[in-house]
Design an enzyme around this catalytic site. Structure first.
Site, PDB file in Angstrom:
ATOM      1  N   GLU A  40       0.817  -1.214   0.000  1.00 37.02           N
ATOM      2  CA  GLU A  40       0.000   0.000   0.000  1.00 37.02           C
ATOM      3  C   GLU A  40       0.856   1.272   0.000  1.00 37.02           C
ATOM      4  OE1 GLU A  40      -2.549  -0.621   3.393  1.00 37.02           O
ATOM      5  OE2 GLU A  40      -3.901  -1.932   2.267  1.00 37.02           O
TER       6      GLU A  40
ATOM      7  N   GLU B 112      -6.201  -7.641  -1.331  1.00 33.41           N
ATOM      8  CA  GLU B 112      -6.524  -7.918   0.071  1.00 33.41           C
ATOM      9  C   GLU B 112      -8.033  -7.846   0.266  1.00 33.41           C
ATOM     10  OE1 GLU B 112      -4.614  -5.428   2.948  1.00 33.41           O
ATOM     11  OE2 GLU B 112      -2.635  -5.557   2.010  1.00 33.41           O
TER      12      GLU B 112
END
Length: 933
Positions: A423, A516
């Site tokens: 991320e 995710e």
């Protein structure tokens, strides 16, 4: 104290009972945190002795494959420093300081990370983020799935070895395969570094040999090549072999696509006047991995050997947060992922650069690996508070560790791609350096077939094995370039319980590849009792809210272990409460397993329902926990599977029949590269009285490769007077022999309803017949169980009741021919109470089989049966864990309709001196059927 190596300082303290087990209850709160004690508290000496006498011109290296974070090494009183950095190898030339008498004294002083940080009262992702200033694991300050690790993983966390060589040493060979003419012409490229440690020119014979193993441990030599090389004194040179040609070699395929063919590549060097100086070996797979951003979905689409692969995988943190890493544990971890029919593991950036043993088993079991470097958005510039926007303090150290990690792992066929961070993108200079170092060789840049010959290309470009890697794409971050929205926005997730039907809806997730998406992960009750004191056995309070939803209020120990509730007030009604308010821990955990199964099967079936039309892949957050966490896992830290494991295994089959929970249409999924022909689908509905009010065969079909096909509606809910709760059994079978290709069992309720009618159904006593055969080889057990629902004779029109499954590669790695068969007497548990009166067990030989029966007078589905393996105990105490773990089951948490039978394969290792006992429990079988093996 006896040190734990590989492992951490804290692992040693726990093993020697100097501190309590941080995985148990709230014990971690009693262990001193490095932020309070200072770094000196976790700075420790490690000592050992080793024998080594060298002869002639031999040389000795002392190798540390990884330490955290820096160290001083003293060998026979001579000091050498190991520089900082958790992810680099250290090789020390110690020939001149060895004890000529043979016994050598080694002491290592290991220092913790420079910036261990502190833990804010509110916790948070990565604590105060100070650990991000070092090149180390970032999860150690705590995350929303783990408590802080008190020593920040200080220690000798990977293997230590001594390595004897002659005057010339082989260093970090690089193997690459290139493909031409649709994979019929394949070349192996190899480059290695050679270091001459002597003071004279070394005239060398450098050999490369490629072999493949045939049946019966016989090896076939595919190639043997010898080259002459001169290495100047004290020099370190790079040598590239002439490429080796292979015609139609056996290819390496990911799990579910084909075999994982591996060749043994060995390199040896002989020095004139000395003899064999060094050798190196590696299992290597011929495979080509490509990826691009798919124009139809916007997701990254992977191809292996030219075939598209729909990614269904999981996120991986690490095996154990005290870094007690072992080859045996890695084998179990990776095989579990293969058993779930997954095909990719993402090594998350806040964790480790995984070890070669992990990659070895990914090679063996066919798991593609996405490996991230040590950057996370939470710690490196995007967290709360914002910190470390420029990443680690020492960028040169980061790149040193990155390059060394690439050299350590690059020869594994399972390694699919490098990613800069979780991320987050690495700081600009690091990102640029990684892009440059990991740029693709022209062989691997374009997606089309290479038009040039390898001979022509070799005159234009340098050999691909001379690159640092050159074969795998580098993606700058997990939310960029075909993952999530591709632009770095936080568009992954969610991480909570969902309505199962929502996974199938077109508007559930808007991007092509979700890196995710997570949910619940409650383990079985035995794990709670084994890892928590009695106050941790209290189940959550179910608190009714004014809006009609339920809020779960867990006990403090569950909260500390990061429990995720099975409700989302305002969005998702409590999925456990759908079965009725649980009475106690056992009831809660059993109902949680029902939800786990439905939740994860629906997640993967929902994604697969949109294969290629909307999605190219999904990675579940996450598959396991490196401690005794209570969220996002398919198996717990003790290695017992949840029912979600088998829901995932069902949904991720390469060929699969499923029910779209949003539309109630039946779908057939074919992820393979061949057409599926001459098959049919059988759909049967069973009510709680054991009747079959709906039966339909969807006639012979052919299903194209890489497609999802909807074949018709399951319209029982639209029939006259449908039952509020019912079972649905789908079978995809070969019309020619009625062999089952895919079987899928659902329990369903009508729209707006619940499963509360299943509670009185528990009182039904469904008769079972169980036959078993046990094979023993040393401490290894392999059991073949056949379970039959005897409550009704099979309906003559139902021709698939025996469930003869089509065999497929990868369903086990046991050599049945080498095992000894045993037929032992069964025993009846004396305190089985009511169940004892209903269960009749006896042993008789029927074609070499052992037979047990469970009496019952009711007709119906034998619901949610599950096996477990235990050690025989005569003095069992409450809360004592008797399970033998790990165990591999071909299926578990399964159900059988009247007249149906199922074969289950079970394999495990038994500790010395232990007699194993197999237990079968189920929704209708509370006390269990026990069999001594």
């Amino acid at each position: 104290m006896e040190a734990v190596v590989p492992g951490t300082v804290l692992a040693t303290l726990v093993t020697n009972k100097t501190v309590g087990d941080p995985f148990y209850g709230l014990v971690n709160e009693t262990i001193v945190d490095i932020a309070d004690s200072g770094r000196e508290y976790y700075t420790f000496w490690f000592f050992t002795k080793f024998q080594c006498k060298l002869s002639g011109t031999q040389h000795l290296d002392l190798n540390f494959r990884a330490i955290n974070y820096s160290a001083e090494v003293y060998l026979n009183g001579h000091k050498k420093d190991l520089p900082k950095g958790m992810f680099q190898r250290h090789s020390l030339e110690v020939t001149d300081i060895l004890n000529p008498e043979g016994t050598n004294l080694l002491a290592v002083l290991v220092y913790p990370p420079d910036h261990p940080g502190s833990i804010p009262p509110e916790g948070g992702q990565g604590g105060d983020h100070e650990i991000g200033k070092d090149v180390a694991t970032q999860y150690v300050e705590g995350w929303d799935w783990i408590a802080p690790v008190r020593d920040r993983n200080t220690g000798i966390w990977d293997e230590v070895s001594i390595y004897v060589s002659g005057p010339v040493k082989i260093i970090d060979p690089h193997l690459v395969s290139s493909f031409f003419d649709h994979n019929t012409r394949v070349y192996l490229h190899a480059t290695t570094e050679l270091e001459n440690k002597s003071a004279w020119v070394a005239e060398c014979s450098l050999n490369i040999q490629v072999t493949t193993e045939l049946e019966g441990s016989i090896c076939l030599v595919e190639h043997l090549q010898t080259q002459h090389v001169s290495v100047p004194p004290g020099a370190r040179i790079q040598y590239t072999f002439p490429q080796l040609f292979f015609y139609k070699p056996n290819l390496w395929w990911p799990n579910g696509m084909g075999k994982q063919s591996l060749y043994n590549v060995s390199i040896t060097i002989d020095v004139k006047g000395y003899g064999k100086s060094d050798s190196w070996g590696q299992l290597f797979g011929f495979r080509k991995i490509e990826s691009h951003i798919d124009s139809a979905t916007g997701g990254r689409l992977f191809k292996v050997n030219g075939q598209p692969i729909f990614i269904r995988g999981g996120n991986w943190i690490l095996s154990d947060c005290l870094l007690r890493l072992s080859e045996e544990r890695y084998k179990t971890d990776v095989k579990f992922h293969a058993d779930m029919n997954l095909n990719m593991i993402r090594c998350w950036g806040g964790g480790l650069a995984e070890r070669p043993e992990f990659y070895h088993y990914c090679d063996v079991y066919g798991l593609l690996v996405w490996q991230e470097f040590w950057i996370t958005g939470d710690v490196d510039g995007r967290g709360i508070p914002v910190s470390n926007p420029n990443g680690p303090l020492d960028h040169d150290l980061f790149m040193l560790c990155a390059r060394d990690t690439v050299k350590l792992l690059r020869n594994h066929p399972s390694l699919a791609l490098w990613v800069g961070g979780n991320e987050q993108v690495p700081p600009p200079d690091l990102n640029t350096a990684l892009k440059n170092d990991l740029k693709l060789h022209p062989f691997f840049e374009n997606q089309s077939e290479n038009a040039m010959s390898v001979e022509d290309m070799s005159t234009v470009f340098k050999d691909p094995s001379q690159y640092l890697d050159g074969t795998r794409i580098y993606i700058q971050g997990s939310l960029w370039d075909g993952f999530a929205n591709g632009k770095g926005d936080f568009t992954d997730g969610p991480y909570e319980i969902q309505n199962p039907e929502d996974f199938f809806r077109d508007d559930y997730y808007n991007y092509g590849f979700n890196p995710e998406v997570g949910s619940v992960g409650m383990p079985v009750a035995a794990t709670i009792r084994a890892t928590m004191p009695p106050e941790g056995w209290q189940i959550p309070l179910f608190k009714k809210l004014p809006n009609g939803y339920t809020e779960e209020v867990p006990n403090p120990i569950w909260e500390y272990h990061k429990y995720i509730p099975y409700s989302k007030p305002g969005k998702v009604h409590d999925q456990i409460e759908l079965y009725g308010i649980p009475k106690d821990l056992d009831d809660f955990c059993l109902k949680a397993q029902l939800v786990n199964y439905i939740q994860y099967r629906a997640l993967l079936e929902g994604w697969t329902s949109h294969m290629w039309s909307k999605y190219t892949g999904v990675l579940i957050w996450k598959t396991q926990n490196p401690w005794t966490g209570l969220r996002g896992q398919f198996y717990d830290h003790l290695l017992d599977q949840t029912a979600g494991f088998y829901g995932c295994r069902c949904a991720a089959e390469p060929i699969h029949v499923q029910l779209n929970l949003a539309t109630l249409f039946i779908e057939v999924v074919n992820t393979m590269s061949e057409e599926l022909s001459n098959v049919a689908v059988e759909a049967s509905v069973w009510d709680l009285e054991g009747a079959c009010p709906y039966y339909k065969v969807f006639d012979t079909h052919s299903f194209p490769p890489k497609k999802v096909v909807s074949i018709g509606e399951m319209n029982y809910p639209k029939s006259k007077n449908p039952k509020p709760v019912y079972f649905l059994l789908l079978k995809l079978y070969d019309v020619s022999n009625y062999h089952i290709i895919s079987r899928n069992f659902y329990w369903l309720h009508l729209s707006g309803g619940d499963y509360k009618l299943l509670e009185p159904y528990r009182k039904k006593r469904i008769p079972l017949k169980i036959t078993s055969k046990t094979f023993i080889k040393g401490s290894s057990y392999e059991i073949e169980m056949n379970v039959q629902n005897k409550s009704k004779k099979p309906d003559p029109k139902i021709l698939t009741c025996k469930n003869n499954f089509v065999s497929r590669h990868g369903d086990g790695d046991f050599d049945m021919a080498s095992l000894e068969t045993t037929f032992e007497e069964t025993e009846e548990k004396q305190n089985a109470g009511l169940f004892q009166r209903l269960c009749r067990q006896f042993s008789r030989e029927t074609d070499g089989l052992k037979v047990a029966e469970v009496n019952g007078s009711d007709v119906g589905v034998a619901f949610f049966l599950n096996f477990s393996v235990h050690a025989m105990k005569t003095d069992h105490k409450e809360g004592e864990d008797t399970r033998i773990l790990p165990v591999h089951y071909s299926d578990n948490y399964f159900s059988l309709v009247p007249g149906e039978e199922m074969s289950i394969k079970i394999s495990f290792q038994v500790p010395q001196g232990v007699t194993p006992r197999l237990t079968l429990r189920g929704w209708n079988y509370h006390n269990g059927l026990h069999t001594v093996l």
